[in-house]
Design a protein around this motif. Structure first.
Motif, PDB file in Angstrom:
ATOM      1  N   ALA A 196       9.806   1.724  -0.497  1.00 37.24           N
ATOM      2  CA  ALA A 196       9.018   1.691   0.747  1.00 37.24           C
ATOM      3  C   ALA A 196       9.739   0.882   1.825  1.00 37.24           C
ATOM      4  CB  ALA A 196       7.629   1.113   0.473  1.00 37.24           C
ATOM      5  N   TRP A 197      10.312  -0.260   1.442  1.00 38.11           N
ATOM      6  CA  TRP A 197      11.032  -1.086   2.413  1.00 38.11           C
ATOM      7  C   TRP A 197      12.339  -0.427   2.852  1.00 38.11           C
ATOM      8  CZ3 TRP A 197       9.603  -4.338   5.763  1.00 38.11           C
ATOM      9  CH2 TRP A 197       8.496  -5.164   5.535  1.00 38.11           C
ATOM     10  N   GLU A 244       7.679  -0.791 -12.237  1.00 36.74           N
ATOM     11  CA  GLU A 244       7.507   0.504 -11.561  1.00 36.74           C
ATOM     12  C   GLU A 244       6.942   0.343 -10.141  1.00 36.74           C
ATOM     13  OE1 GLU A 244       5.303   2.112 -14.849  1.00 36.74           O
ATOM     14  OE2 GLU A 244       6.799   3.675 -15.170  1.00 36.74           O
ATOM     15  N   PRO A 245       5.822  -0.407  -9.961  1.00 38.57           N
ATOM     16  CA  PRO A 245       5.371  -0.680  -8.588  1.00 38.57           C
ATOM     17  C   PRO A 245       6.417  -1.447  -7.771  1.00 38.57           C
ATOM     18  CG  PRO A 245       3.611  -1.157 -10.135  1.00 38.57           C
ATOM     19  CD  PRO A 245       4.847  -0.908 -10.942  1.00 38.57           C
ATOM     20  N   ALA A 246       7.183  -2.325  -8.437  1.00 36.78           N
ATOM     21  CA  ALA A 246       8.216  -3.093  -7.732  1.00 36.78           C
ATOM     22  C   ALA A 246       9.300  -2.160  -7.177  1.00 36.78           C
ATOM     23  CB  ALA A 246       8.836  -4.125  -8.668  1.00 36.78           C
ATOM     24  N   LEU A 247       9.708  -1.181  -7.970  1.00 37.28           N
ATOM     25  CA  LEU A 247      10.703  -0.205  -7.498  1.00 37.28           C
ATOM     26  C   LEU A 247      10.154   0.625  -6.343  1.00 37.28           C
ATOM     27  CD1 LEU A 247      12.294   1.112 -10.840  1.00 37.28           C
ATOM     28  CD2 LEU A 247      13.382  -0.319  -9.102  1.00 37.28           C
ATOM     29  N   CYS A 248       8.873   0.970  -6.432  1.00 37.66           N
ATOM     30  CA  CYS A 248       8.222   1.715  -5.339  1.00 37.66           C
ATOM     31  C   CYS A 248       8.174   0.873  -4.063  1.00 37.66           C
ATOM     32  CB  CYS A 248       6.808   2.142  -5.735  1.00 37.66           C
ATOM     33  SG  CYS A 248       6.749   3.446  -6.980  1.00 37.66           S
ATOM     34  N   ILE A 265       0.848  -1.202   0.000  1.00 36.68           N
ATOM     35  CA  ILE A 265       0.000   0.000   0.000  1.00 36.68           C
ATOM     36  C   ILE A 265       0.878   1.245   0.000  1.00 36.68           C
ATOM     37  CG2 ILE A 265      -1.816   1.261   1.228  1.00 36.68           C
ATOM     38  CD1 ILE A 265      -2.604  -1.443   2.510  1.00 36.68           C
ATOM     39  N   ASN A 266       1.973   1.190   0.779  1.00 29.54           N
ATOM     40  CA  ASN A 266       2.908   2.320   0.783  1.00 29.54           C
ATOM     41  C   ASN A 266       3.577   2.488  -0.578  1.00 29.54           C
ATOM     42  OD1 ASN A 266       2.421   2.925   3.505  1.00 29.54           O
ATOM     43  ND2 ASN A 266       3.932   1.429   4.198  1.00 29.54           N
ATOM     44  N   ALA A 267       3.825   1.371  -1.254  1.00 35.50           N
ATOM     45  CA  ALA A 267       4.393   1.434  -2.610  1.00 35.50           C
ATOM     46  C   ALA A 267       3.415   2.129  -3.559  1.00 35.50           C
ATOM     47  CB  ALA A 267       4.717   0.030  -3.105  1.00 35.50           C
ATOM     48  N   TRP A 268       2.133   1.786  -3.451  1.00 31.57           N
ATOM     49  CA  TRP A 268       1.115   2.447  -4.289  1.00 31.57           C
ATOM     50  C   TRP A 268       1.011   3.933  -3.946  1.00 31.57           C
ATOM     51  CZ3 TRP A 268      -2.777  -1.987  -2.936  1.00 31.57           C
ATOM     52  CH2 TRP A 268      -2.490  -3.105  -3.719  1.00 31.57           C
ATOM     53  N   ALA A 269       1.128   4.258  -2.655  1.00 28.97           N
ATOM     54  CA  ALA A 269       1.079   5.665  -2.230  1.00 28.97           C
ATOM     55  C   ALA A 269       2.260   6.435  -2.834  1.00 28.97           C
ATOM     56  CB  ALA A 269       1.095   5.763  -0.708  1.00 28.97           C
ATOM     57  N   GLY A 288       7.228  -9.914  -1.018  1.00 26.49           N
ATOM     58  CA  GLY A 288       6.221  -8.911  -1.374  1.00 26.49           C
ATOM     59  C   GLY A 288       6.163  -8.594  -2.858  1.00 26.49           C
ATOM     60  N   LEU A 289       7.220  -8.937  -3.593  1.00 27.80           N
ATOM     61  CA  LEU A 289       7.210  -8.715  -5.050  1.00 27.80           C
ATOM     62  C   LEU A 289       6.111  -9.519  -5.742  1.00 27.80           C
ATOM     63  CD1 LEU A 289      11.052  -8.633  -5.807  1.00 27.80           C
ATOM     64  CD2 LEU A 289       9.462  -6.703  -5.886  1.00 27.80           C
ATOM     65  N   VAL A 290       5.614 -10.560  -5.065  1.00 27.62           N
ATOM     66  CA  VAL A 290       4.477 -11.342  -5.587  1.00 27.62           C
ATOM     67  C   VAL A 290       3.276 -10.427  -5.829  1.00 27.62           C
ATOM     68  CG1 VAL A 290       2.767 -13.113  -4.970  1.00 27.62           C
ATOM     69  CG2 VAL A 290       5.200 -13.505  -4.509  1.00 27.62           C
TER      70      VAL A 290
END
Length: 592
Positions: free
Chosen positions: A177-178, A169-173, A105-109, A445-447
């Protein structure tokens, strides 16, 4: 061990850590939904009752256990009774599951925050199709905000069976986040204690700014009137009470072990009873405050959509019947429609299928929660505001702060038992343990960043922490009251804090709260059984909307595994302790 244990710099730091952990995304995107579904202002009645009989007592119980035992969840419950080490392990397992998907969720944010600096906002309009002759078909059938979420952010597959590739792109985010979480927890309470001031206070600053802006929006009063108008008949609805209890339970973060971990870094003399009351009240007040902000935005969005609908009908009738511009208005629309239907029946019947039924009430009743509220409904409202980039940046920055604050608690629940372990801490420094936990969680979490990742996110969100947490907290309350002994625990608290335990806490811990948890447990279990085959919402690009599908067998097996892997820790931990003790007794007897 107590002397060397790190401590919070001040009691205020501890309170801020608890607030930052407890006040999370659920306050912003679930509580307003429940108000909308279960009677507006009348929902506050079951909510405040459940806070009194369930939330506050159980929060105090966990804080008191952590402060008394001065260990993470595994060590704390092993100290209370050697057969309860599995309770702590179950908490760690659930927290690990949560941290794996929650940081997405933080990655999406982050993703939305980065895109918020564009003018115009990328979700404010549909993109052109391949040959640039019109708008993208999927976007036209859905909406620009849905298209940006499902296609541009998730690039979602049609079903859970079609996994697809990792979206880089979401994976990099997610990695970002981590990395941010790791930097916040790097030095334990020393670094976390400083970060929580920001993660606890900044969301309130943004909410206050949004409240001022929301109340000045056209139609905000429609949303607030909808929220505060009580539907008293909902008080007779059992689901209103069950959802109120559930919201209190999960909003405070009970059962994860985070509160026990935070309290273990307190001075033994700290007044944890006062802090439990403060955190509970602030958490619930934030939910109500966030609802006022949300419903002012809801009112603006609903009014905007309602008026847009009316203007389309006016334009359609004006063009179809060659009416004079400005003749047809909102005030005389129904009257003119009736006249046209009687004067030109054949022509009106041709146009009638294109006339939309515009209703402000139906717009306000469209209930959305979770990611749908955060990334679709809010973005739809923001795109229609003046200086939309500013409001978008503020909103997603607030979501990020709420998410990071909760993640600090989740990781503390995992790390504290690990760093308390002499075996692990003798080989690895605290920084390395933190790094490994973050690295493993990020890798798994990359799943959630593959094309079917959102479906797996929903599985973890719906099943990883529902029944297991109820069972964990039920065992916790029973263990303190009936295994360790309520009188013994009461004398421990009095020796620590100098305050006697009054009848209210004893009645809640010993009877009312456990009975309430059993009721919730039975409800969820029966709900799963009655539902039959579990289903999920899949995105159909051809229709531009969500459709219901059955989970495949392997997904059902993983759901079962998620629930069992944490709950089975409790009996297996007890069995393991029994076997070890039996073997030791056997060895002692043979030596003798």
């Amino acid at each position: 061990m107590d002397e060397a244990r790190p401590l919070w710099a001040t009691p205020l730091q501890f309170v801020f850590a608890c607030i930052s952990y407890a006040v999370g995304l659920g306050n912003v995107w679930r509580f307003p939904y429940l108000c909308q579904m279960y009677g507006g202002g009348s929902f506050l009645v079951p909510y405040l009752i459940m806070l009194t009989v369930e939330g506050m007592p159980l929060l105090y119980l966990e804080l008191a256990v952590g402060q008394r035992m001065r260990q993470g969840s595994i060590g704390a419950w092993r100290t209370i009774n050697p057969y309860l080490s599995g309770v702590g392990v179950a908490s760690v397992v659930v927290s690990f599951f949560l941290s794996m998907y929650y940081n997405v969720i933080n990655a999406w944010a982050f993703w939305y925050l980065f895109h918020s600096f564009q003018d115009p906002l990328p979700w404010s309009m549909c993109p052109l199709n391949g040959n640039r002759t019109g708008y993208d078909e999927e976007c036209e059938k859905a909406s620009s905000t849905q298209y940006f979420w499902y296609r541009k952010t998730l690039n979602i597959s049609p079903s859970i069976q079609e996994s697809g590739a990792v979206q880089w792109e979401p994976a990099l985010c997610l990695i970002l986040a981590w990395l941010l979480v790791y930097l916040c927890i790097l030095r334990g309470t020393e670094s976390t204690g400083k970060v929580v001031y920001f993660t606890a206070l900044l969301p309130y600053c943004v909410l206050i700014i949004y409240l001022v802006r929301g109340l000045t929006l056209h139609g905000a009063t429609n949303g607030l009137a909808y929220m505060f108008t009580p539907k008293m008949e909902q008080l007779a609805n059992p689901k209103a009470w069950i959802n109120a209890a559930t919201q209190i339970f999960f909003s405070l973060g009970l059962g994860f072990g985070s509160l026990i971990a935070f309290a273990s870094y307190n001075e033994p003399s700290n007044n944890c009873q006062k802090h439990a009351v403060i955190v509970s009240i602030i958490n619930s007040s934030t939910s109500i405050f966030a609802s006022v902000v949300t419903f002012s935005i809801y009112g603006f969005k609903a009014t905007f959509n309602y008026e847009s609908c009316l203007n389309k009908v006016i334009l359609l009738l004006t063009n179809s019947f060659d009416l004079e511009d400005g003749f047809l208005t909102v005030s005389n629309l129904e009257e003119v429609k009736s006249y046209l239907a009687s004067a030109y029946p054949s022509k009106y019947s041709e146009v009638f299928p294109q006339i939309k039924n515009c209703s402000l009430e139906s717009e306000l009743e469209t209930a959305v929660q979770g990611t749908g509220l955060a990334f679709i409904v809010y973005t739809e409202a923001i795109k229609n505001m003046e200086v939309s980039q500013l409001w978008s940046v503020l909103y997603f920055f607030m979501l990020l702060m709420l998410g990071i604050g909760s993640m600090l608690g989740n990781t503390a629940a995992i790390l504290t038992p690990l760093t308390d372990s002499k075996v692990i801490s003798s080989y690895l420094p605290k920084e390395a343990i933190s790094g490994l936990v973050c690295l493993v969680s990020c890798a798994i979490g990359l799943v959630f960043t593959v094309e079917a990742g959102n479906y797996w996110f929903d599985i973890f969100n719906d099943y990883a922490a529902t029944l297991p947490l109820l069972l964990i907290v039920l065992v916790e309350a029973a263990a303190v009251c009936y295994l360790y002994g309520l009188r013994r625990f009461e004398s421990d608290l009095k020796a620590m804090t100098g305050h006697a335990l009054n009848w209210y806490w004893k009645a809640m811990w010993g009877g009312v709260s456990p009975l309430l948890i059993i009721s919730l447990f039975v409800f969820y279990l029966s709900d799963y059984i009655i539902t039959g085959t579990l289903q999920y919402q899949a995105w159909d690009a051809s229709q531009g909307q969500l459709v219901t599908k059955d989970y495949p067998p392997y997904a059902l097996a993983i759901i079962g595994l998620l629930v069992a892997s944490s709950t089975m820790c409790i009996p297996l931990g007890a069995l393991g302790t029994f076997i070890v003790r039996h073997l030791k007794q056997g060895d002692t007897a043979s030596v003798a």
